[in-house]
Design a protein around this motif. Structure first.
Motif, short mmCIF file in Angstrom:
data_model
loop_
_atom_site.label_atom_id
_atom_site.label_comp_id
_atom_site.label_asym_id
_atom_site.label_seq_id
_atom_site.Cartn_x
_atom_site.Cartn_y
_atom_site.Cartn_z
N GLY A 34 0.80 -1.22 0.00
CA GLY A 34 0.00 0.00 0.00
C GLY A 34 0.83 1.26 0.00
O GLY A 34 0.64 2.13 0.84
N LEU A 35 1.76 1.39 -0.93
CA LEU A 35 2.55 2.61 -1.02
C LEU A 35 1.63 3.81 -1.21
O LEU A 35 0.67 3.76 -1.97
N ALA A 36 1.93 4.90 -0.52
CA ALA A 36 1.15 6.12 -0.68
C ALA A 36 1.42 6.72 -2.05
O ALA A 36 2.52 6.63 -2.57
N ALA A 37 0.42 7.31 -2.64
CA ALA A 37 0.60 8.00 -3.92
C ALA A 37 1.50 9.21 -3.71
O ALA A 37 1.58 9.75 -2.61
N PRO A 46 -6.18 7.26 -0.30
CA PRO A 46 -5.70 7.49 -1.66
C PRO A 46 -6.63 8.41 -2.43
O PRO A 46 -7.81 8.51 -2.13
N SER A 47 -6.07 9.09 -3.43
CA SER A 47 -6.88 9.94 -4.31
C SER A 47 -7.85 9.07 -5.08
O SER A 47 -7.62 7.88 -5.29
N ALA A 48 -8.95 9.67 -5.52
CA ALA A 48 -9.90 8.94 -6.36
C ALA A 48 -9.17 8.48 -7.61
O ALA A 48 -8.41 9.23 -8.20
N ARG A 49 -9.40 7.25 -7.99
CA ARG A 49 -8.69 6.65 -9.12
C ARG A 49 -9.69 5.98 -10.03
O ARG A 49 -10.59 5.29 -9.57
N GLY A 72 -7.00 12.25 -10.10
CA GLY A 72 -7.14 13.70 -10.15
C GLY A 72 -7.27 14.16 -11.59
O GLY A 72 -8.04 13.61 -12.37
N ASP A 73 -6.48 15.16 -11.95
CA ASP A 73 -6.54 15.72 -13.30
C ASP A 73 -5.58 15.05 -14.28
O ASP A 73 -5.48 15.48 -15.42
#
Length: 176
Positions: A34-37, A46-49, A72-73
């Motif tokens: 589970g590495l952080a982004a 985590p960011s929405a993926r 993200g963007d």
């Protein structure tokens, strides 16, 4: 002498084996850990993926990759080669025709995220024949028109996934 179909099947099976090996061992342990982004502290949500799979879905699922991923963007597209829905090369040994086919597929993928080539910020090309690429570069420039232009890296390789493939392109696009 081995038939072309046998070599293609062998190459396809080799690719699957290599991808499975990549998903085992240390790489799988890191992913499972589970590495952080990037930019997110450890333990943060985590960011929405969004993962996109629409060509070769069963291969993507069994090998553990997506055609594209949006966080993200930013949208990252996997390397795109000139392959038909049955995973056979389209326009074998014709780099210019493969490039046109690939940019069509990249455009389709970007469109699924509401993006276009003006959103591409990075492009990596892997080619088996640099001289053939030089002749095809005017077409590449036509894709981006008068800009904005992406950053770009080109690498010559001995071979790509299947016999007859001469170019593979991966891109990153950003909505900003």
């Amino acid at each position: 002498m081995r038939r072309h179909a046998d070599r293609v099947t062998d190459a396809h099976l080799h690719h699957r084996t290599v991808r499975r090996r990549m998903l085992t061992g240390a790489g799988a342990a890191l992913l499972a850990g589970g590495l952080a982004a990037a930019g997110e502290p450890a333990g943060a949500a985590p960011s929405a993926r969004t993962n996109l799979m629409y060509y070769w879905v069963s291969d993507q699922q069994s090998l553990g990759y997506s055609q594209a991923v949006q966080v993200g963007d930013t949208v990252w597209l996997s390397g795109t080669a000139s392959l038909d829905p049955q995973f056979n090369p389209v326009h074998p040994d014709d780099l210019a025709a493969q490039m046109a086919f690939i940019y069509q597929r990249i455009g389709e993928t970007l469109n699924r995220f509401g993006l276009g080539f003006r959103h591409v910020v990075r492009e990596n090309m892997y080619v088996t024949d640099m001289a053939a690429l030089i002749n095809a570069l005017p077409y590449r420039k036509s894709i981006y028109g008068s800009g904005p232009f992406p950053t770009s890296t080109t690498v010559q390789v001995n071979q790509l996934l299947l016999p007859g493939l001469m170019i593979e392109i991966e891109t990153t696009a950003c909505r900003a």
